[in-house]
Scaffold this motif. Sequence first.
Motif, PDB file in Angstrom:
ATOM      1  N   VAL A  79      95.647  51.478 -43.486  1.00  0.00           N
ATOM      2  CA  VAL A  79      95.441  50.285 -42.671  1.00  0.00           C
ATOM      3  C   VAL A  79      94.879  50.712 -41.312  1.00  0.00           C
ATOM      4  CG1 VAL A  79      96.536  48.265 -41.639  1.00  0.00           C
ATOM      5  CG2 VAL A  79      97.348  49.131 -43.852  1.00  0.00           C
ATOM      6  N   LEU A  80      93.790  50.058 -40.916  1.00  0.00           N
ATOM      7  CA  LEU A  80      93.138  50.374 -39.652  1.00  0.00           C
ATOM      8  C   LEU A  80      93.102  49.143 -38.755  1.00  0.00           C
ATOM      9  CD1 LEU A  80      90.033  52.335 -41.004  1.00  0.00           C
ATOM     10  CD2 LEU A  80      92.286  53.232 -40.392  1.00  0.00           C
ATOM     11  N   GLY A  81      93.627  49.283 -37.552  1.00  0.00           N
ATOM     12  CA  GLY A  81      93.528  48.233 -36.535  1.00  0.00           C
ATOM     13  C   GLY A  81      92.382  48.595 -35.610  1.00  0.00           C
ATOM     14  N   ASN A  82      91.241  47.932 -35.769  1.00  0.00           N
ATOM     15  CA  ASN A  82      90.049  48.283 -35.000  1.00  0.00           C
ATOM     16  C   ASN A  82      90.010  47.565 -33.651  1.00  0.00           C
ATOM     17  OD1 ASN A  82      87.698  49.823 -34.761  1.00  0.00           O
ATOM     18  ND2 ASN A  82      86.427  48.114 -35.373  1.00  0.00           N
ATOM     19  N   LYS A  83      89.165  48.042 -32.758  1.00  0.00           N
ATOM     20  CA  LYS A  83      88.988  47.531 -31.389  1.00  0.00           C
ATOM     21  C   LYS A  83      90.210  47.828 -30.508  1.00  0.00           C
ATOM     22  CE  LYS A  83      85.751  43.920 -32.550  1.00  0.00           C
ATOM     23  NZ  LYS A  83      85.905  42.677 -33.275  1.00  0.00           N
ATOM     24  N   HIS A  84      90.894  48.918 -30.817  1.00  0.00           N
ATOM     25  CA  HIS A  84      92.061  49.287 -30.019  1.00  0.00           C
ATOM     26  C   HIS A  84      91.678  49.618 -28.576  1.00  0.00           C
ATOM     27  CE1 HIS A  84      96.109  50.547 -29.253  1.00  0.00           C
ATOM     28  NE2 HIS A  84      95.666  51.677 -28.748  1.00  0.00           N
ATOM     29  N   ASP A  85      90.449  50.049 -28.372  1.00  0.00           N
ATOM     30  CA  ASP A  85      90.000  50.353 -27.005  1.00  0.00           C
ATOM     31  C   ASP A  85      90.085  49.115 -26.117  1.00  0.00           C
ATOM     32  OD1 ASP A  85      87.842  49.436 -28.739  1.00  0.00           O
ATOM     33  OD2 ASP A  85      86.479  49.790 -27.067  1.00  0.00           O
ATOM     34  N   ILE A  86      89.812  47.951 -26.675  1.00  0.00           N
ATOM     35  CA  ILE A  86      89.879  46.707 -25.896  1.00  0.00           C
ATOM     36  C   ILE A  86      91.333  46.409 -25.515  1.00  0.00           C
ATOM     37  CG2 ILE A  86      89.518  44.202 -25.969  1.00  0.00           C
ATOM     38  CD1 ILE A  86      87.037  44.744 -27.694  1.00  0.00           C
ATOM     39  N   ILE A  87      92.245  46.584 -26.470  1.00  0.00           N
ATOM     40  CA  ILE A  87      93.671  46.356 -26.186  1.00  0.00           C
ATOM     41  C   ILE A  87      94.126  47.318 -25.083  1.00  0.00           C
ATOM     42  CG2 ILE A  87      96.018  46.378 -27.136  1.00  0.00           C
ATOM     43  CD1 ILE A  87      94.302  44.202 -28.404  1.00  0.00           C
ATOM     44  N   ARG A  88      93.774  48.589 -25.234  1.00  0.00           N
ATOM     45  CA  ARG A  88      94.181  49.603 -24.252  1.00  0.00           C
ATOM     46  C   ARG A  88      93.621  49.297 -22.862  1.00  0.00           C
ATOM     47  NH1 ARG A  88      92.452  53.785 -26.779  1.00  0.00           N
ATOM     48  NH2 ARG A  88      90.429  53.735 -25.781  1.00  0.00           N
ATOM     49  N   ASP A  89      92.345  48.881 -22.797  1.00  0.00           N
ATOM     50  CA  ASP A  89      91.733  48.548 -21.501  1.00  0.00           C
ATOM     51  C   ASP A  89      92.423  47.352 -20.853  1.00  0.00           C
ATOM     52  OD1 ASP A  89      90.001  50.645 -21.901  1.00  0.00           O
ATOM     53  OD2 ASP A  89      88.276  49.383 -22.395  1.00  0.00           O
ATOM     54  N   GLY A 151     106.863  45.549 -49.535  1.00  0.00           N
ATOM     55  CA  GLY A 151     107.800  46.583 -49.120  1.00  0.00           C
ATOM     56  C   GLY A 151     107.200  47.983 -49.178  1.00  0.00           C
ATOM     57  N   LEU A 152     105.884  48.070 -49.160  1.00  0.00           N
ATOM     58  CA  LEU A 152     105.201  49.363 -49.249  1.00  0.00           C
ATOM     59  C   LEU A 152     104.904  49.919 -47.861  1.00  0.00           C
ATOM     60  CD1 LEU A 152     102.621  48.497 -52.054  1.00  0.00           C
ATOM     61  CD2 LEU A 152     104.742  49.806 -52.297  1.00  0.00           C
ATOM     62  N   LYS A 153     104.941  51.234 -47.766  1.00  0.00           N
ATOM     63  CA  LYS A 153     104.553  51.904 -46.526  1.00  0.00           C
ATOM     64  C   LYS A 153     103.137  52.434 -46.698  1.00  0.00           C
ATOM     65  CE  LYS A 153     109.215  53.222 -45.276  1.00  0.00           C
ATOM     66  NZ  LYS A 153     110.138  54.331 -44.980  1.00  0.00           N
ATOM     67  N   PHE A 154     102.337  52.251 -45.649  1.00  0.00           N
ATOM     68  CA  PHE A 154     100.952  52.702 -45.674  1.00  0.00           C
ATOM     69  C   PHE A 154     100.687  53.589 -44.474  1.00  0.00           C
ATOM     70  CE2 PHE A 154     100.956  48.364 -47.466  1.00  0.00           C
ATOM     71  CZ  PHE A 154     100.501  48.646 -48.740  1.00  0.00           C
ATOM     72  N   GLN A 155      99.810  54.538 -44.664  1.00  0.00           N
ATOM     73  CA  GLN A 155      99.321  55.295 -43.514  1.00  0.00           C
ATOM     74  C   GLN A 155      98.493  54.327 -42.677  1.00  0.00           C
ATOM     75  OE1 GLN A 155      96.979  58.733 -44.560  1.00  0.00           O
ATOM     76  NE2 GLN A 155      97.180  59.608 -42.526  1.00  0.00           N
ATOM     77  N   TYR A 156      98.516  54.491 -41.357  1.00  0.00           N
ATOM     78  CA  TYR A 156      97.812  53.553 -40.493  1.00  0.00           C
ATOM     79  C   TYR A 156      97.249  54.279 -39.281  1.00  0.00           C
ATOM     80  CZ  TYR A 156     102.137  53.937 -37.901  1.00  0.00           C
ATOM     81  OH  TYR A 156     103.209  54.445 -37.231  1.00  0.00           O
ATOM     82  N   PHE A 157      96.203  53.686 -38.718  1.00  0.00           N
ATOM     83  CA  PHE A 157      95.572  54.196 -37.508  1.00  0.00           C
ATOM     84  C   PHE A 157      95.144  53.026 -36.637  1.00  0.00           C
ATOM     85  CE2 PHE A 157      94.749  57.466 -40.668  1.00  0.00           C
ATOM     86  CZ  PHE A 157      94.964  58.652 -39.979  1.00  0.00           C
ATOM     87  N   SER A 158      95.258  53.206 -35.336  1.00  0.00           N
ATOM     88  CA  SER A 158      94.582  52.314 -34.392  1.00  0.00           C
ATOM     89  C   SER A 158      93.233  52.965 -34.138  1.00  0.00           C
ATOM     90  CB  SER A 158      95.367  52.209 -33.081  1.00  0.00           C
ATOM     91  OG  SER A 158      96.544  51.480 -33.283  1.00  0.00           O
TER      92      SER A 158
END
Length: 172
Positions: A79-89, A151-158
């Motif tokens: 699972v990828l949460g994209n546009k994390h740079d905007i959240i961080r800014d 109830g599954l666990k997934f690898q994830y990245f921002s």
Amino acid sequence: DDYITTIGVNVKKKIIGSTTLMIWDIYGQKSRPELHMANYRGAAGALLVYDSTRKTTFDNLETWLADLFKVTGDIPVIVLGNKHDIIRDFEKAAGGEVASTMPEKFHEYMLERHAPVVDAYVKLYGSKPSFEPVSLAHLVKWAGMGRNSRGLKFQYFSTSAKPGENVEQAFG
């Protein structure tokens, strides 16, 4: 700086070492789920990508996952949460990890500071979308702790496609 949206399917080839990946970037709208499901045949894994600036896309992960597994069975998913740079800014400007607790201010921030993104959505949908951030805590609970309908666990990245943040790691 140019915001590009996927319409339909965009297929790319990526070679990592001796492995060749065929990546099908499938338009994430709900308008034609049967077309999406046809594209899932033969998938050996999936990257589920949502827009961290629009919680509605995060909320769609359940539907995308169910539709994917109907066709493929249980396959590896990241699972990828994209546009994390905007959240961080935004959080830097607001003074802390508060994006998810300040949805109105975040929406105003998007309209004021990220015009290319807003304009792309207006062009695509005909109106300005509602911008509501997805916190890292939401991602961790849903993907990393398995608090999803299966109830599954997934690898994830921002991730942040524009600066390339964590994009290569997602393929590692």
